[in-house]
Design a protein around this motif. Structure first.
Motif, PDB file in Angstrom:
ATOM      1  N   PRO A  64       0.823  -1.211   0.000  1.00 45.62           N
ATOM      2  CA  PRO A  64       0.000   0.000   0.000  1.00 45.62           C
ATOM      3  C   PRO A  64       0.859   1.264   0.000  1.00 45.62           C
ATOM      4  CG  PRO A  64       0.052  -0.986   2.177  1.00 45.62           C
ATOM      5  CD  PRO A  64       0.736  -1.949   1.262  1.00 45.62           C
ATOM      6  N   LEU A  65       0.343   2.309  -0.599  1.00 46.86           N
ATOM      7  CA  LEU A  65       1.021   3.600  -0.515  1.00 46.86           C
ATOM      8  C   LEU A  65       1.174   3.993   0.951  1.00 46.86           C
ATOM      9  CD1 LEU A  65      -0.632   5.747  -3.348  1.00 46.86           C
ATOM     10  CD2 LEU A  65       1.754   5.027  -3.220  1.00 46.86           C
ATOM     11  N   HIS A  84       9.816  -2.208  -8.717  1.00 45.53           N
ATOM     12  CA  HIS A  84       8.866  -1.528  -7.832  1.00 45.53           C
ATOM     13  C   HIS A  84       8.471  -0.210  -8.487  1.00 45.53           C
ATOM     14  CE1 HIS A  84      12.654   0.400  -6.952  1.00 45.53           C
ATOM     15  NE2 HIS A  84      12.107   1.246  -6.090  1.00 45.53           N
ATOM     16  N   GLN A  85       7.812   0.670  -7.736  1.00 42.05           N
ATOM     17  CA  GLN A  85       7.420   1.976  -8.250  1.00 42.05           C
ATOM     18  C   GLN A  85       8.045   3.081  -7.416  1.00 42.05           C
ATOM     19  OE1 GLN A  85       3.144   2.296  -8.476  1.00 42.05           O
ATOM     20  NE2 GLN A  85       3.000   0.940 -10.242  1.00 42.05           N
ATOM     21  N   ASP A  86       8.371   4.208  -8.079  1.00 43.13           N
ATOM     22  CA  ASP A  86       8.880   5.349  -7.336  1.00 43.13           C
ATOM     23  C   ASP A  86       7.716   6.155  -6.763  1.00 43.13           C
ATOM     24  OD1 ASP A  86       7.810   6.901  -9.392  1.00 43.13           O
ATOM     25  OD2 ASP A  86       9.755   7.383 -10.283  1.00 43.13           O
ATOM     26  N   SER A  87       8.019   7.284  -6.154  1.00 42.29           N
ATOM     27  CA  SER A  87       6.983   8.071  -5.480  1.00 42.29           C
ATOM     28  C   SER A  87       5.971   8.670  -6.454  1.00 42.29           C
ATOM     29  CB  SER A  87       7.635   9.188  -4.652  1.00 42.29           C
ATOM     30  OG  SER A  87       8.303  10.114  -5.502  1.00 42.29           O
ATOM     31  N   LYS A  88       6.320   8.741  -7.727  1.00 36.54           N
ATOM     32  CA  LYS A  88       5.396   9.269  -8.732  1.00 36.54           C
ATOM     33  C   LYS A  88       4.585   8.158  -9.399  1.00 36.54           C
ATOM     34  CE  LYS A  88       8.226  13.327  -9.798  1.00 36.54           C
ATOM     35  NZ  LYS A  88       9.165  13.102  -8.683  1.00 36.54           N
ATOM     36  N   GLY A 107       8.342  15.306   3.653  1.00 43.12           N
ATOM     37  CA  GLY A 107       7.259  14.352   3.450  1.00 43.12           C
ATOM     38  C   GLY A 107       7.189  13.810   2.038  1.00 43.12           C
ATOM     39  N   ILE A 108       6.928  12.510   1.919  1.00 44.98           N
ATOM     40  CA  ILE A 108       6.803  11.854   0.624  1.00 44.98           C
ATOM     41  C   ILE A 108       5.984  10.580   0.818  1.00 44.98           C
ATOM     42  CG2 ILE A 108       8.856  10.394   0.801  1.00 44.98           C
ATOM     43  CD1 ILE A 108       9.516  11.180  -2.109  1.00 44.98           C
ATOM     44  N   GLN A 277      -3.844  15.312  -1.756  1.00 39.96           N
ATOM     45  CA  GLN A 277      -3.581  15.505  -3.181  1.00 39.96           C
ATOM     46  C   GLN A 277      -3.586  14.175  -3.925  1.00 39.96           C
ATOM     47  OE1 GLN A 277      -3.124  18.575  -4.916  1.00 39.96           O
ATOM     48  NE2 GLN A 277      -3.504  17.089  -6.553  1.00 39.96           N
ATOM     49  N   LEU A 278      -3.024  13.129  -3.321  1.00 44.68           N
ATOM     50  CA  LEU A 278      -3.032  11.803  -3.946  1.00 44.68           C
ATOM     51  C   LEU A 278      -4.460  11.272  -4.091  1.00 44.68           C
ATOM     52  CD1 LEU A 278       0.025  10.179  -2.133  1.00 44.68           C
ATOM     53  CD2 LEU A 278      -0.136  10.685  -4.585  1.00 44.68           C
ATOM     54  N   CYS A 279      -5.309  11.572  -3.108  1.00 44.13           N
ATOM     55  CA  CYS A 279      -6.727  11.190  -3.222  1.00 44.13           C
ATOM     56  C   CYS A 279      -7.390  11.921  -4.390  1.00 44.13           C
ATOM     57  CB  CYS A 279      -7.469  11.493  -1.926  1.00 44.13           C
ATOM     58  SG  CYS A 279      -7.079  10.401  -0.541  1.00 44.13           S
TER      59      CYS A 279
END
Length: 303
Positions: A64-65, A84-88, A107-108, A277-279
């Motif tokens: 999960p994020l 895997h995936q980066d933060s973007k 924060g990230i 913002q991610l939501c």
């Protein structure tokens, strides 16, 4: 002053730098927690957290994020391959010898699908950032194996050895190496000036460092600036960290480590803002954002 390496010498056992503590950590499946801020992390800070992942066959997981603040993480793949995936949310692939540096700062968030194509071994290290950087802008760096410099048997993931410097701009003077020795080989590590923290974690084989250390162990040496001689009892591989012991407190949140409560509060406020913002972008569900907010509200510890 740079570390001195002399592969042809070994120290007098009476002068050996004493091993202060050793552990095999706590395993949950393929993940072993070797150090955390509430235990060994206090001895070896700014190194405050270390996970070792040993995967015997291909795996696929959908993590999960989740957020971080106040720390930097270094993910080092020592064997196999890993994706895997980066933060973007962009896919990233790593080969043995490659690494990812993520400076969370203020924060990230990151997470998502990850896995291996076969057996793999990797470490994830957390480094506590100093006050000047714990609320700085976050950034990531990915290095291919040929972008990580070597000196003799040591790959320089952070810091420098005899002119070979890592591309990572370390937040404070830190050395972090991936070392491989063949059976019968000797190697000496002399820390830079003021580096009184020293530890190793062995991921293959066994060695002598004044005492025998075998695969799966993390050992912490006594606080001093003395060198340590390593003798490979068989082909072996280990990671090594050295630094000046951090004078700053460790104030822990659920996903973060800061130097004081106010900085932790600022980091968690930024995490909530980024979560919203991610939501809005559709990458994070409101339920997951609410779960993270609840987790952050339940934990604050100081060590």
């Amino acid at each position: 002053m740079e570390p001195a390496i002399d592969p042809g010498v070994t120290g007098n056992s009476q002068d050996a730098r004493r091993i202060l503590q050793r552990t095999r950590g706590k395993a949950t499946g393929s993940i072993t927690r070797l150090a955390s801020p509430s235990d060994i992390g206090r001895l070896i800070k700014p190194f405050v957290f270390l996970d070792y992942i040993d995967v015997k066959s291909p795996i696929e997981v959908n993590g999960p994020l989740h957020p971080h603040s106040g720390i930097a993480t270094l993910t080092a793949l020592v064997e196999g391959s890993f994706h895997h995936q980066d933060s973007k949310g962009q896919p990233k692939s790593m080969k043995a010898g490659g690494m990812e540096w993520m400076q969370a700062g203020r924060g990230i968030w990151h997470g998502g699908p990850a896995g291996t194509s076969g057996a793999a071994k990797l470490y994830q290290l957390w480094i506590a950032l100093p006050p000047t950087l714990e609320l700085s802008a976050p950034y990531e760096m990915f290095l291919e194996p040929d972008e990580v410099p070597s000196n003799g048997p040591a790959r320089v993931m952070m810091g420098r050895i005899e002119g070979e410097a890592s591309p990572v701009s370390e937040p404070r003077p830190i050395t972090y190496l991936n070392v491989r020795l063949r059976k019968g080989e000797r190697w000496r590590y002399t820390p830079p000036r003021d580096h009184d923290v020293l530890w190793i974690s062995v991921y293959s084989g066994s060695l002598d460092a004044g005492e025998q250390v075998s695969e799966g162990e993390l050992v912490v040496f006594e606080h001093s600036e003395r060198s340590v001689d390593f003798f490979a009892k068989e082909d072996c591989g280990f990671v090594l960290g050295s630094a000046t012991h951090s004078p700053f407190d460790l104030v822990e949140g659920y996903y973060s480590v800061h130097t004081n409560p106010a900085a932790l509060q600022s980091g968690e406020q930024e995490i909530e803002r980024l979560g919203a913002q991610l939501c809005a972008d559709g990458r994070l569900t409101p339920e997951r954002a609410a779960q993270v907010a609840h987790q952050m509200s339940t934990v604050t510890t100081k060590s």
